[in-house]
Design a protein around this motif. Structure first.
Motif, PDB file in Angstrom:
ATOM      1  N   LYS A  61     -42.254  -2.454 124.773  1.00  0.00           N
ATOM      2  CA  LYS A  61     -43.079  -1.407 125.365  1.00  0.00           C
ATOM      3  C   LYS A  61     -43.200  -0.196 124.435  1.00  0.00           C
ATOM      4  O   LYS A  61     -42.189   0.322 123.948  1.00  0.00           O
ATOM      5  CB  LYS A  61     -42.491  -0.966 126.701  1.00  0.00           C
ATOM      6  N   ILE A  62     -44.433   0.229 124.229  1.00  0.00           N
ATOM      7  CA  ILE A  62     -44.726   1.403 123.399  1.00  0.00           C
ATOM      8  C   ILE A  62     -45.456   2.423 124.257  1.00  0.00           C
ATOM      9  O   ILE A  62     -46.473   2.112 124.881  1.00  0.00           O
ATOM     10  CB  ILE A  62     -45.591   1.032 122.185  1.00  0.00           C
ATOM     11  N   LEU A  63     -44.941   3.642 124.281  1.00  0.00           N
ATOM     12  CA  LEU A  63     -45.568   4.745 125.008  1.00  0.00           C
ATOM     13  C   LEU A  63     -46.078   5.759 123.990  1.00  0.00           C
ATOM     14  O   LEU A  63     -45.335   6.197 123.105  1.00  0.00           O
ATOM     15  CB  LEU A  63     -44.558   5.415 125.941  1.00  0.00           C
ATOM     16  N   ALA A  64     -47.360   6.127 124.103  1.00  0.00           N
ATOM     17  CA  ALA A  64     -47.959   7.114 123.203  1.00  0.00           C
ATOM     18  C   ALA A  64     -48.700   8.158 124.018  1.00  0.00           C
ATOM     19  O   ALA A  64     -49.274   7.854 125.074  1.00  0.00           O
ATOM     20  CB  ALA A  64     -48.903   6.438 122.218  1.00  0.00           C
ATOM     21  N   TRP A  65     -48.700   9.390 123.522  1.00  0.00           N
ATOM     22  CA  TRP A  65     -49.486  10.449 124.170  1.00  0.00           C
ATOM     23  C   TRP A  65     -50.086  11.336 123.086  1.00  0.00           C
ATOM     24  O   TRP A  65     -49.478  11.599 122.054  1.00  0.00           O
ATOM     25  CB  TRP A  65     -48.645  11.269 125.147  1.00  0.00           C
ATOM     26  N   SER A  66     -51.323  11.753 123.330  1.00  0.00           N
ATOM     27  CA  SER A  66     -52.060  12.578 122.377  1.00  0.00           C
ATOM     28  C   SER A  66     -52.567  13.841 123.070  1.00  0.00           C
ATOM     29  O   SER A  66     -52.616  13.921 124.288  1.00  0.00           O
ATOM     30  CB  SER A  66     -53.233  11.782 121.798  1.00  0.00           C
ATOM     31  N   GLN A  67     -52.960  14.797 122.257  1.00  0.00           N
ATOM     32  CA  GLN A  67     -53.481  16.088 122.717  1.00  0.00           C
ATOM     33  C   GLN A  67     -52.568  16.743 123.754  1.00  0.00           C
ATOM     34  O   GLN A  67     -53.016  17.316 124.729  1.00  0.00           O
ATOM     35  CB  GLN A  67     -54.926  15.975 123.188  1.00  0.00           C
ATOM     36  N   MET A  68     -51.269  16.654 123.521  1.00  0.00           N
ATOM     37  CA  MET A  68     -50.324  17.495 124.244  1.00  0.00           C
ATOM     38  C   MET A  68     -50.652  18.955 123.968  1.00  0.00           C
ATOM     39  O   MET A  68     -50.479  19.823 124.825  1.00  0.00           O
ATOM     40  CB  MET A  68     -48.905  17.150 123.790  1.00  0.00           C
ATOM     41  N   HIS A  69     -51.101  19.228 122.753  1.00  0.00           N
ATOM     42  CA  HIS A  69     -51.695  20.516 122.393  1.00  0.00           C
ATOM     43  C   HIS A  69     -53.208  20.318 122.400  1.00  0.00           C
ATOM     44  O   HIS A  69     -53.737  19.466 121.682  1.00  0.00           O
ATOM     45  CB  HIS A  69     -51.201  20.969 121.023  1.00  0.00           C
ATOM     46  N   GLY A  70     -53.898  21.104 123.202  1.00  0.00           N
ATOM     47  CA  GLY A  70     -55.309  20.850 123.464  1.00  0.00           C
ATOM     48  C   GLY A  70     -56.203  20.929 122.256  1.00  0.00           C
ATOM     49  O   GLY A  70     -57.265  20.286 122.215  1.00  0.00           O
ATOM     50  N   ASN A  71     -55.800  21.703 121.243  1.00  0.00           N
ATOM     51  CA  ASN A  71     -56.633  21.869 120.051  1.00  0.00           C
ATOM     52  C   ASN A  71     -56.229  20.917 118.924  1.00  0.00           C
ATOM     53  O   ASN A  71     -56.558  21.158 117.767  1.00  0.00           O
ATOM     54  CB  ASN A  71     -56.574  23.323 119.563  1.00  0.00           C
ATOM     55  N   GLU A  72     -55.553  19.821 119.260  1.00  0.00           N
ATOM     56  CA  GLU A  72     -55.116  18.838 118.270  1.00  0.00           C
ATOM     57  C   GLU A  72     -55.688  17.471 118.647  1.00  0.00           C
ATOM     58  O   GLU A  72     -55.061  16.702 119.366  1.00  0.00           O
ATOM     59  CB  GLU A  72     -53.591  18.822 118.180  1.00  0.00           C
TER      60      GLU A  72
END
Length: 381
Positions: A61-72
Motif C-alpha cells: 500500500k502506497i499513500l500519497a498526498w499533494s498540494q498540502m500547501h495550496g500554492n504548490e
C-alpha cells in the motif's frame, strides 16, 4: 533508460501552469472514476471535498498526498500525468498491470483546496498543514491522519514544491529535491528511514541521466509537527518530494516531467536500480544560494562603490493568473548569491523605481539606467 516513456505522450495538457484549483481537477477526477475508486474523505475548512483516488488492488500500500500547501501544484500535475499513463500505457501495459496487481495506490491529489483557490501555503484558517501533524487542529489534518490510520500504508509520499532560492553544489538549481525525514532528534537511521533512503537513491540514479547535477537533498532537521517526520516516526517509510526550478521553467512544466519519471522509477514501471541506502548521502544538500535575477557591476545612487543586486520574484494571484512580481532581495559589493539570470552591467548606473534611495524588500516597478531607458528585460519570464 533508453526505453523510458516520453512524458509528452502522457502529459495531461489540460492541467498547466502554477494555478491549479479543485475546479480544474474535478472533470479529471470524474473521468478517472471508471478506472479507479474515487471517494470523498472529508471536507476542508470552507467545505470543499477532499477527494481520494484508489488505483490497484495489491497488498503493498502506497499513500500519497499533494498540494498540502495550496500554492504548490507541480506534483499535482505530475500525479494526473501518472493517472493518464495508467489509462493509456500502451507498450507499458504489462508493467502497469503488474504494478496495480502488486500495489494499492491511494492518492489525495489536493489536501488543501482552500489554499489552492487563494494560492496560499496555508489553509483557510491560515494554518500551515505541514506544521499541524501533532495537534491536528484543522479538518484537513484530521482527514489525512484518519486516512493514514485506516489505510495502513507501507510507504508514504509527501508531495511539495520548493522555492527558486534552492540550488546544489556546483552552481546548479535544485530541480528536484528529496528527503527521508528524520524519525527523532538524533536523526537515527531507523528501518523505515533506511527504506526511504534506498528508494530515494534509486530515483536519484534514474533522474541523474536526465538532469545531472540538479538533484538535491532536503534538510533533515526533525520536527514533530511535520507530517513526514510523524509518519516516519510511526515506522512507515516516508519520502518528501520537493519540485523545484528548472532553468527558465517558471511554470514548472519541465519539472513535472521529472516528477513523472521519478514516479515511474519508484513504482518499478521502468527498471529501478538497487543502490545501497548509503548512496542517499551522496546526493548534495540543498543550499539557499539562488535568486531569480542577479545584476552585477552596477552603480546605485547613494550607495558607495560598485554593487550587485539580487532580485526575487514573489508569486501573486491576480485575475486567476500567477504573476511574478520582482522585489529587491539583497544589495552588496561582494554578493555571493547566484542568479537564475545573471547580467554584468559594466558599471552602469541603475535607478530602481526612479528614485535614488533603495530599499531591500521593495517591489521593483521600474528599472532604468541613468538616461531613463528601461532595462526591465532582465525581469521578463
Amino acid at each position: 533508460m533508453n526505453n523510458i516513456p516520453l512524458h509528452g505522450t502522457y502529459k495531461n495538457t489540460a492541467l498547466a501552469g502554477r494555478y491549479i484549483t479543485l475546479s480544474d481537477l474535478f472533470p479529471h477526477i470524474e473521468n478517472f472514476s471508471s478506472r479507479c475508486t474515487v471517494s470523498v474523505e472529508g471536507h476542508s475548512v470552507l467545505g470543499a471535498n477532499l477527494y481520494s483516488l484508489r488505483w490497484g488492488y495489491g497488498p503493498k500500500k502506497i499513500l500519497a498526498w499533494s498540494q498540502m500547501h495550496g500554492n504548490e501544484s507541480t506534483t499535482t500535475k505530475a500525479v494526473f500525468d501518472i493517472f493518464h499513463f495508467f489509462e493509456n500505457s500502451g507498450a507499458y501495459n504489462d508493467a502497469v498491470a503488474r504494478f496495480l496487481e502488486q500495489h494499492t495506490l491511494l492518492v489525495l491529489p489536493m489536501l488543501n483546496p482552500d489554499g489552492a483557490a487563494s494560492y496560499t501555503r496555508e489553509n483557510a484558517n491560515q494554518v500551515d498543514l505541514n506544521r499541524d501533524a501533532k495537534k491536528r487542529t484543522q479538518p484537513e489534518s484530521q482527514v489525512l491522519r484518519s486516512v493514514f490510520e485506516r489505510f495502513k500504508p507501507d510507504l508514504c509520499l509527501n508531495l511539495h514544491d520548493q522555492r527558486t532560492i534552492y540550488g546544489v553544489s556546483g552552481g546548479t538549481s535544485a530541480t528536484l529535491s528529496f528527503l527521508a525525514p528524520a524519525a527523532d532528534r538524533k536523526r537515527s537511521i531507523t528501518p523505515a528511514r533506511k527504506t526511504a533512503m534506498q528508494l530515494i537513491a534509486a530515483m536519484s540514479e534514474v533522474l541523474s541521466a536526465h538532469i545531472p547535477g540538479h538533484i538535491g537533498r532536503y534538510d533533515d532537521t526533525f520536527n514533530v509537527n511535520c507530517v513526514g517526520d510523524t509518519f516516519q516516526k510511526k515506522g512507515v517509510p516516508t519520502i518528501l518530494f520537493e519540485a523545484g526550478h528548472f532553468p527558465g521553467d517558471y511554470q514548472r512544466e519541465q519539472t513535472r516531467k521529472y516528477i513523472f519519471y521519478a514516479f515511474l522509477s519508484l513504482f518499478d514501471i521502468i527498471e529501478r536500480p538497487e543502490p545501497p541506502y548509503k548512496k542517499y548521502f551522496d546526493i548534495p544538500e540543498n543550499q539557499n544560494h539562488f535568486r531569480d535575477v542577479v545584476l552585477r557591476d552596477i552603480s546605485l545612487p547613494e550607495v558607495e562603490g560598485v554593487q550587485s543586486i539580487a532580485i526575487q520574484f514573489k508569486e501573486v494571484l491576480k485575475d486567476d493568473t500567477i504573476r511574478f512580481v520582482p522585489h529587491l532581495d539583497a544589495i552588496g559589493s561582494k554578493l555571493e548569491l547566484r542568479g537564475h539570470v545573471e547580467k554584468n552591467l559594466n558599471g552602469k548606473k541603475v535607478l530602481i523605481n526612479s528614485h535614488e534611495n533603495v530599499f531591500v524588500n521593495e517591489e521593483i516597478v521600474t528599472l532604468t539606467d541613468e538616461n531613463g531607458d528601461s532595462i526591465e528585460d532582465f525581469l521578463a519570464i
